[in-house]
Design a protein around this motif. Sequence first.
Motif, mmCIF file in Angstrom:
data_model
loop_
_atom_site.group_PDB
_atom_site.id
_atom_site.type_symbol
_atom_site.label_atom_id
_atom_site.label_comp_id
_atom_site.label_asym_id
_atom_site.label_seq_id
_atom_site.Cartn_x
_atom_site.Cartn_y
_atom_site.Cartn_z
ATOM 1 N N ILE A 186 10.280 11.755 0.646
ATOM 2 C CA ILE A 186 8.982 12.419 0.745
ATOM 3 C C ILE A 186 8.437 12.677 -0.645
ATOM 4 N N ASP A 187 9.290 13.135 -1.564
ATOM 5 C CA ASP A 187 8.839 13.362 -2.945
ATOM 6 C C ASP A 187 8.292 12.088 -3.561
ATOM 7 N N ALA A 188 8.942 10.961 -3.307
ATOM 8 C CA ALA A 188 8.474 9.691 -3.847
ATOM 9 C C ALA A 188 7.112 9.327 -3.252
ATOM 10 N N THR A 189 6.918 9.671 -1.991
ATOM 11 C CA THR A 189 5.634 9.415 -1.337
ATOM 12 C C THR A 189 4.526 10.222 -1.994
ATOM 13 N N LEU A 190 4.842 11.475 -2.305
ATOM 14 C CA LEU A 190 3.834 12.344 -2.922
ATOM 15 C C LEU A 190 3.613 11.972 -4.376
ATOM 16 N N MET A 197 0.842 -1.168 0.000
ATOM 17 C CA MET A 197 0.000 0.000 0.000
ATOM 18 C C MET A 197 0.894 1.240 0.000
ATOM 19 N N LYS A 198 0.553 2.219 -0.804
ATOM 20 C CA LYS A 198 1.329 3.451 -0.874
ATOM 21 C C LYS A 198 1.236 4.213 0.441
ATOM 22 N N MET A 199 2.303 4.943 0.754
ATOM 23 C CA MET A 199 2.354 5.682 2.011
ATOM 24 C C MET A 199 1.208 6.690 2.114
ATOM 25 N N ILE A 200 0.886 7.366 1.034
ATOM 26 C CA ILE A 200 -0.185 8.362 1.100
ATOM 27 C C ILE A 200 -1.513 7.708 1.482
ATOM 28 N N ALA A 201 -1.742 6.485 1.023
ATOM 29 C CA ALA A 201 -2.962 5.757 1.392
ATOM 30 C C ALA A 201 -2.919 5.376 2.867
ATOM 31 N N ARG A 202 -1.758 4.980 3.342
ATOM 32 C CA ARG A 202 -1.633 4.638 4.757
ATOM 33 C C ARG A 202 -1.922 5.841 5.641
ATOM 34 N N VAL A 203 -1.402 7.000 5.241
ATOM 35 C CA VAL A 203 -1.629 8.220 6.019
ATOM 36 C C VAL A 203 -3.100 8.626 5.945
ATOM 37 N N ALA A 204 -3.708 8.536 4.777
ATOM 38 C CA ALA A 204 -5.133 8.867 4.627
ATOM 39 C C ALA A 204 -5.983 7.984 5.523
ATOM 40 N N ARG A 205 -5.686 6.702 5.544
ATOM 41 C CA ARG A 205 -6.437 5.772 6.389
ATOM 42 C C ARG A 205 -6.255 6.101 7.868
ATOM 43 N N ALA A 206 -5.045 6.438 8.259
ATOM 44 C CA ALA A 206 -4.780 6.767 9.659
ATOM 45 C C ALA A 206 -5.529 8.028 10.074
ATOM 46 N N ILE A 207 -5.558 9.031 9.208
ATOM 47 C CA ILE A 207 -6.281 10.264 9.516
ATOM 48 C C ILE A 207 -7.773 9.970 9.634
ATOM 49 N N GLU A 218 -16.353 7.320 -2.293
ATOM 50 C CA GLU A 218 -15.152 7.761 -3.003
ATOM 51 C C GLU A 218 -14.861 9.235 -2.722
ATOM 52 N N GLU A 219 -15.900 10.048 -2.695
ATOM 53 C CA GLU A 219 -15.727 11.477 -2.457
ATOM 54 C C GLU A 219 -15.207 11.742 -1.040
ATOM 55 N N TYR A 220 -15.754 11.012 -0.077
ATOM 56 C CA TYR A 220 -15.346 11.180 1.312
ATOM 57 C C TYR A 220 -13.907 10.704 1.499
ATOM 58 N N ALA A 221 -13.576 9.574 0.913
ATOM 59 C CA ALA A 221 -12.213 9.051 1.007
ATOM 60 C C ALA A 221 -11.225 10.028 0.382
ATOM 61 N N GLU A 222 -11.613 10.655 -0.720
ATOM 62 C CA GLU A 222 -10.735 11.615 -1.397
ATOM 63 C C GLU A 222 -10.374 12.782 -0.483
ATOM 64 N N GLU A 223 -11.298 13.180 0.385
ATOM 65 C CA GLU A 223 -11.004 14.255 1.335
ATOM 66 C C GLU A 223 -9.869 13.847 2.272
ATOM 67 N N TYR A 224 -9.854 12.589 2.658
ATOM 68 C CA TYR A 224 -8.778 12.109 3.532
ATOM 69 C C TYR A 224 -7.460 11.994 2.771
ATOM 70 N N TYR A 225 -7.522 11.670 1.492
ATOM 71 C CA TYR A 225 -6.306 11.682 0.672
ATOM 72 C C TYR A 225 -5.753 13.099 0.555
ATOM 73 N N LYS A 226 -6.627 14.080 0.430
ATOM 74 C CA LYS A 226 -6.186 15.484 0.371
ATOM 75 C C LYS A 226 -5.505 15.880 1.675
ATOM 76 N N MET A 227 -6.084 15.475 2.794
ATOM 77 C CA MET A 227 -5.483 15.774 4.096
ATOM 78 C C MET A 227 -4.129 15.098 4.232
ATOM 79 N N ALA A 228 -4.042 13.858 3.788
ATOM 80 C CA ALA A 228 -2.785 13.120 3.863
ATOM 81 C C ALA A 228 -1.717 13.801 3.023
ATOM 82 N N ARG A 229 -2.088 14.201 1.801
ATOM 83 C CA ARG A 229 -1.131 14.882 0.928
ATOM 84 C C ARG A 229 -0.645 16.175 1.576
ATOM 85 N N ALA A 230 -1.553 16.955 2.165
ATOM 86 C CA ALA A 230 -1.173 18.213 2.812
ATOM 87 C C ALA A 230 -0.218 17.959 3.975
#
Length: 81
Positions: free
Chosen positions: A77-81, A1-11, A31-43
């Motif tokens: 970090i760049d690779a994660t993003l 699992m990609k790190m950004i997905a792991r962070v989104a899930r944790a948030i 999908e829309e709700y999950a995307e909000e958590y991906y945005k938070m993870a990316r930030a």
Amino acid sequence: MKMIARVARAIAEAHLHGPNDPPFAFEALTEEYAEEYYKMARAAIEEMREPTEAMVEAGEKYIRVGRIAEEKYKAMIDATL
């Protein structure tokens, strides 16, 4: 699992899941709700891109050559993003 997905899930879990709730299922989010958590993870990860001086110093103890730790950290970090 990609790190950004792991962070989104944790948030999402920290935000939505209480101590007495049944097991958390990120996949149950729309999908829309999950995307909000991906945005938070990316930030959050983007904000972590610049290491603190303490982080660089800690990394340099193991590398002992210039500021290589800082550049490697940024690349990771760049690779994660």
